[in-house]
Scaffold this motif. Structure first.
Motif, PDB file in Angstrom:
ATOM      1  N   ASP A   2      -6.137 -28.764 -50.002  1.00  0.00           N
ATOM      2  CA  ASP A   2      -6.564 -27.771 -50.992  1.00  0.00           C
ATOM      3  C   ASP A   2      -5.469 -27.467 -52.008  1.00  0.00           C
ATOM      4  O   ASP A   2      -5.761 -27.062 -53.130  1.00  0.00           O
ATOM      5  CB  ASP A   2      -6.988 -26.473 -50.302  1.00  0.00           C
ATOM      6  CG  ASP A   2      -8.191 -26.680 -49.396  1.00  0.00           C
ATOM      7  OD1 ASP A   2      -9.068 -27.487 -49.748  1.00  0.00           O
ATOM      8  OD2 ASP A   2      -8.245 -26.034 -48.334  1.00  0.00           O
ATOM      9  N   GLU A   3      -4.216 -27.615 -51.600  1.00  0.00           N
ATOM     10  CA  GLU A   3      -3.083 -27.364 -52.502  1.00  0.00           C
ATOM     11  C   GLU A   3      -2.239 -28.625 -52.521  1.00  0.00           C
ATOM     12  O   GLU A   3      -1.236 -28.743 -51.825  1.00  0.00           O
ATOM     13  CB  GLU A   3      -2.288 -26.143 -52.036  1.00  0.00           C
ATOM     14  CG  GLU A   3      -3.105 -24.874 -52.111  1.00  0.00           C
ATOM     15  CD  GLU A   3      -2.264 -23.608 -51.981  1.00  0.00           C
ATOM     16  OE1 GLU A   3      -1.019 -23.692 -51.900  1.00  0.00           O
ATOM     17  OE2 GLU A   3      -2.871 -22.531 -51.976  1.00  0.00           O
ATOM     18  N   ASN A   4      -2.670 -29.579 -53.355  1.00  0.00           N
ATOM     19  CA  ASN A   4      -2.025 -30.886 -53.344  1.00  0.00           C
ATOM     20  C   ASN A   4      -1.238 -31.196 -54.623  1.00  0.00           C
ATOM     21  O   ASN A   4      -1.078 -32.340 -55.006  1.00  0.00           O
ATOM     22  CB  ASN A   4      -3.022 -31.993 -52.995  1.00  0.00           C
ATOM     23  CG  ASN A   4      -4.160 -32.104 -53.983  1.00  0.00           C
ATOM     24  OD1 ASN A   4      -4.133 -31.510 -55.058  1.00  0.00           O
ATOM     25  ND2 ASN A   4      -5.166 -32.870 -53.631  1.00  0.00           N
ATOM     26  N   VAL A   5      -0.765 -30.161 -55.300  1.00  0.00           N
ATOM     27  CA  VAL A   5       0.276 -30.189 -56.319  1.00  0.00           C
ATOM     28  C   VAL A   5      -0.098 -30.789 -57.672  1.00  0.00           C
ATOM     29  O   VAL A   5       0.285 -30.258 -58.695  1.00  0.00           O
ATOM     30  CB  VAL A   5       1.556 -30.884 -55.787  1.00  0.00           C
ATOM     31  CG1 VAL A   5       2.650 -30.909 -56.818  1.00  0.00           C
ATOM     32  CG2 VAL A   5       2.051 -30.214 -54.522  1.00  0.00           C
ATOM     33  N   ILE A   6      -0.841 -31.896 -57.703  1.00  0.00           N
ATOM     34  CA  ILE A   6      -1.043 -32.607 -58.966  1.00  0.00           C
ATOM     35  C   ILE A   6      -2.457 -33.165 -59.063  1.00  0.00           C
ATOM     36  O   ILE A   6      -3.083 -33.496 -58.059  1.00  0.00           O
ATOM     37  CB  ILE A   6       0.000 -33.739 -59.119  1.00  0.00           C
ATOM     38  CG1 ILE A   6      -0.030 -34.346 -60.533  1.00  0.00           C
ATOM     39  CG2 ILE A   6      -0.156 -34.784 -58.030  1.00  0.00           C
ATOM     40  CD1 ILE A   6       1.164 -35.243 -60.838  1.00  0.00           C
TER      41      ILE A   6
END
Length: 138
Positions: free
Chosen positions: A110-114
């Motif tokens: 869900d929070e994969n930076v790019i």
């Protein structure tokens, strides 16, 4: 010369990874021809992720991408779409190889930076959503 859209997501900005990620992109030889830090509106987020509208993760995805500032950019270079996708690594950081952006920096799916455009059609559409022609600098 091929162009693609890339975006450092709110988790990457919040964690202070913007400079490190941009450094990797420039070290690879990509030219940044447009760049801005912004907050994505709910409407823009829904349009950007429109292909996922009927999927169960659509609402959380829109909520996440609008939760803080992002850094949007247009990259230019030979084969930039496929090369950026390789550099990003698998969507799920658990599957991303070390040395990729997600493999080194992302914490969860869900929070994969790019984000990077998946193909040429997506790149054209996403670039047009986020940038006006006068915002490009060669």
């Amino acid at each position: 010369m091929e162009r693609t859209f890339a975006m450092i997501k709110p988790d990457g900005v919040r964690r202070g990874l913007t400079g490190k990620i941009i450094q990797r992109l420039e070290d690879k030889g990509f030219k940044i021809v447009a760049l801005k830090k912004m907050r994505i509106s709910f409407d823009l987020a829904e349009e950007h992720y429109g292909e996922h509208k009927e999927k169960p993760f659509f609402k959380p995805l829109v909520e996440f991408i609008t939760s803080g500032p992002v850094v949007a950019m247009v990259l230019e270079g030979p084969g930039v779409i496929a090369e950026l996708r390789k550099m990003m690594g698998a969507t799920n950081p658990a599957d991303a190889l070390p040395g990729t952006i997600r493999g080194d920096f992302a914490t969860t799916i869900d929070e994969n930076v790019i984000h990077g455009s998946a193909n040429e059609a997506d790149a054209e559409r996403e670039i047009a959503l986020f940038f006006r022609p006068e915002e490009f600098v060669s």
